[in-house]
Design a protein around this motif. Structure first.
Motif, PDB file in Angstrom:
ATOM      1  N   ILE A   1       6.974  -3.474  87.126  1.00  6.89           N
ATOM      2  CA  ILE A   1       7.820  -2.327  87.467  1.00  6.89           C
ATOM      3  C   ILE A   1       8.374  -1.777  86.161  1.00  6.89           C
ATOM      4  CG2 ILE A   1       9.879  -1.533  88.685  1.00  6.89           C
ATOM      5  CD1 ILE A   1       9.467  -3.871  90.643  1.00  6.89           C
TER       6      ILE A   1
ATOM      7  N   GLY B   1      15.447  -3.119  95.862  1.00 11.98           N
ATOM      8  CA  GLY B   1      14.452  -3.984  96.489  1.00 11.98           C
ATOM      9  C   GLY B   1      15.008  -5.085  97.357  1.00 11.98           C
TER      10      GLY B   1
ATOM     11  N   TRP C   1      13.895  -8.882  88.283  1.00  7.50           N
ATOM     12  CA  TRP C   1      13.157  -8.078  87.301  1.00  7.50           C
ATOM     13  C   TRP C   1      13.564  -8.437  85.887  1.00  7.50           C
ATOM     14  CZ3 TRP C   1      14.563  -3.943  83.890  1.00  7.50           C
ATOM     15  CH2 TRP C   1      13.476  -3.218  83.367  1.00  7.50           C
TER      16      TRP C   1
ATOM     17  N   GLN D   1       5.068  -6.428 100.171  1.00 10.69           N
ATOM     18  CA  GLN D   1       5.197  -5.914  98.809  1.00 10.69           C
ATOM     19  C   GLN D   1       5.257  -4.391  98.792  1.00 10.69           C
ATOM     20  OE1 GLN D   1       2.197  -5.316  95.158  1.00 10.69           O
ATOM     21  NE2 GLN D   1       2.455  -7.488  95.679  1.00 10.69           N
TER      22      GLN D   1
ATOM     23  N   LEU E   1       8.257  -2.131  97.050  1.00  8.56           N
ATOM     24  CA  LEU E   1       7.960  -1.244  95.928  1.00  8.56           C
ATOM     25  C   LEU E   1       8.224   0.219  96.266  1.00  8.56           C
ATOM     26  CD1 LEU E   1       4.711  -2.876  94.490  1.00  8.56           C
ATOM     27  CD2 LEU E   1       7.060  -3.098  93.668  1.00  8.56           C
TER      28      LEU E   1
ATOM     29  N   SER F   1       5.884   1.622  89.674  1.00 14.94           N
ATOM     30  CA  SER F   1       5.272   0.295  89.616  1.00 14.94           C
ATOM     31  C   SER F   1       3.772   0.501  89.479  1.00 14.94           C
ATOM     32  CB  SER F   1       5.584  -0.496  90.890  1.00 14.94           C
ATOM     33  OG  SER F   1       4.978   0.115  92.022  1.00 14.94           O
TER      34      SER F   1
ATOM     35  N   SER G   1       1.799   0.202  91.751  1.00 10.02           N
ATOM     36  CA  SER G   1       1.311   0.709  93.042  1.00 10.02           C
ATOM     37  C   SER G   1       1.828   2.099  93.398  1.00 10.02           C
ATOM     38  CB  SER G   1       1.715  -0.257  94.168  1.00 10.02           C
ATOM     39  OG  SER G   1       1.173  -1.532  93.959  1.00 10.02           O
TER      40      SER G   1
END
Length: 289
Positions: free
Chosen positions: A34, A49, A59, A77, A81, A91, A93
């Motif tokens: 991230i 999160g 993190w 997940q 995210l 991130s 993704s």
């Protein structure tokens, strides 16, 4: 000395993860990247999160890596995210919305990396302005079907409301089946991020409401079930929007005098809770554009 510090830090992290795992059931642990810069980023990322007893994010600002620990039966997940992206952080993704990124403090505005996949057919020898135009076109072409797939859901809801206005229990039951079918056809992974998050919250309630209405022709029971259905539909249409303005209306007499709401494509009041008995009872309390 440094090796001792590393060992101590590893023990602290291990104890922290162990403590989290003891609180979260059906534990799944994953590591993802991230993007962010500082301690303020860390606070925001982890707050976005984390969900008590369901998900926890740890993190590291130096490595940019996050340890996700979550209840695999209640979240995943992707959902974690997405919440973090909505807070402004990319991130591997998801890209954060531009507005969310721009709202970050100056020290938190990390260097954003390109997330557009390059294929063998992609030409990379274009000017920045031309590439920007292409990316904008791609985004626009992608967003339209994401929104359009909810249109049948909203259209069936409006038809359901119209059938209740006519006090036609049989028609209400039939339209409710159509509504349930359209809800089942929604591909949640193709929804825009903000819509997806609301969809996840209201999906089960909408499906249960449509199913229950479809299984009875008792108009009184149908109208009672329509109350909660309308509340959840309101939450969804506020973020997904409709092709024309939608009016959120209120009848103070419904629900044994407690009042109840519904959505309409018309500003004129046509009460689904009383039909011809009190057709114009109510008022518009919100216009959704």
């Amino acid at each position: 000395m440094n090796s001792i510090k590393k060992i101590v830090m590893a023990i602290i992290v291990l104890l922290s993860v162990t403590s989290v795992n003891a609180q979260i059931k059906n534990t799944q642990t994953e590591t993802v990247k991230i993007y962010g810069n500082c301690g303020m980023c860390e606070t925001t990322i982890e707050k976005a999160g984390n969900i008590k007893k369901i998900a926890r994010v740890d993190w590291n600002k130096d490595s940019k890596m996050a340890i996700l620990t979550y209840d695999s039966q209640k979240t995943n997940q992707e959902e974690i995210l997405k919440r973090i992206a909505l807070a402004g952080y990319d991130s591997t993704s998801f890209l954060a919305p531009e507005a969310a990124y721009n709202n970050l403090s100056g020290c938190c505005q990390y260097d954003r990396e390109a997330k557009v996949a390059v294929t063998s057919e992609t030409k990379i020898d274009v000017s920045d302005s031309e590439q920007g135009k292409r990316m904008t076109t791609m985004e626009n072409n992608t967003e339209k079907p994401k929104m359009d797939q909810l249109k049948p859901v909203f259209d069936n809801y409006f038809s359901l409301k119209d059938a209740l206005v006519k006090t036609d229990g049989k028609a209400v039951s039939t339209v409710a089946k159509d509504l349930l079918a359209s809800l089942n056809l929604v591909k949640m992974d193709e929804l825009a991020m903000d819509v997806h998050l609301v969809w996840m919250k209201v999906m089960k309630a909408l499906m249960a409401g449509a199913k229950n209405i479809s299984e009875t022709q008792d108009i009184k029971k149908q109208r009672s079930l329509f109350m909660s259905l309308s509340i959840n539909m309101h939450d969804l249409i506020k973020v997904a929007k409709y092709e024309t303005p939608v009016f959120y209306q209120f009848c103070p007499m419904a629900n044994d005098g407690k009042g109840a709401n519904w959505l309409s494509k018309e500003d004129a009041i046509k009460n689904p809770y009383y039909g011809s008995q009190m057709l114009s009872c109510g008022k518009t309390i919100e216009t959704i554009k």
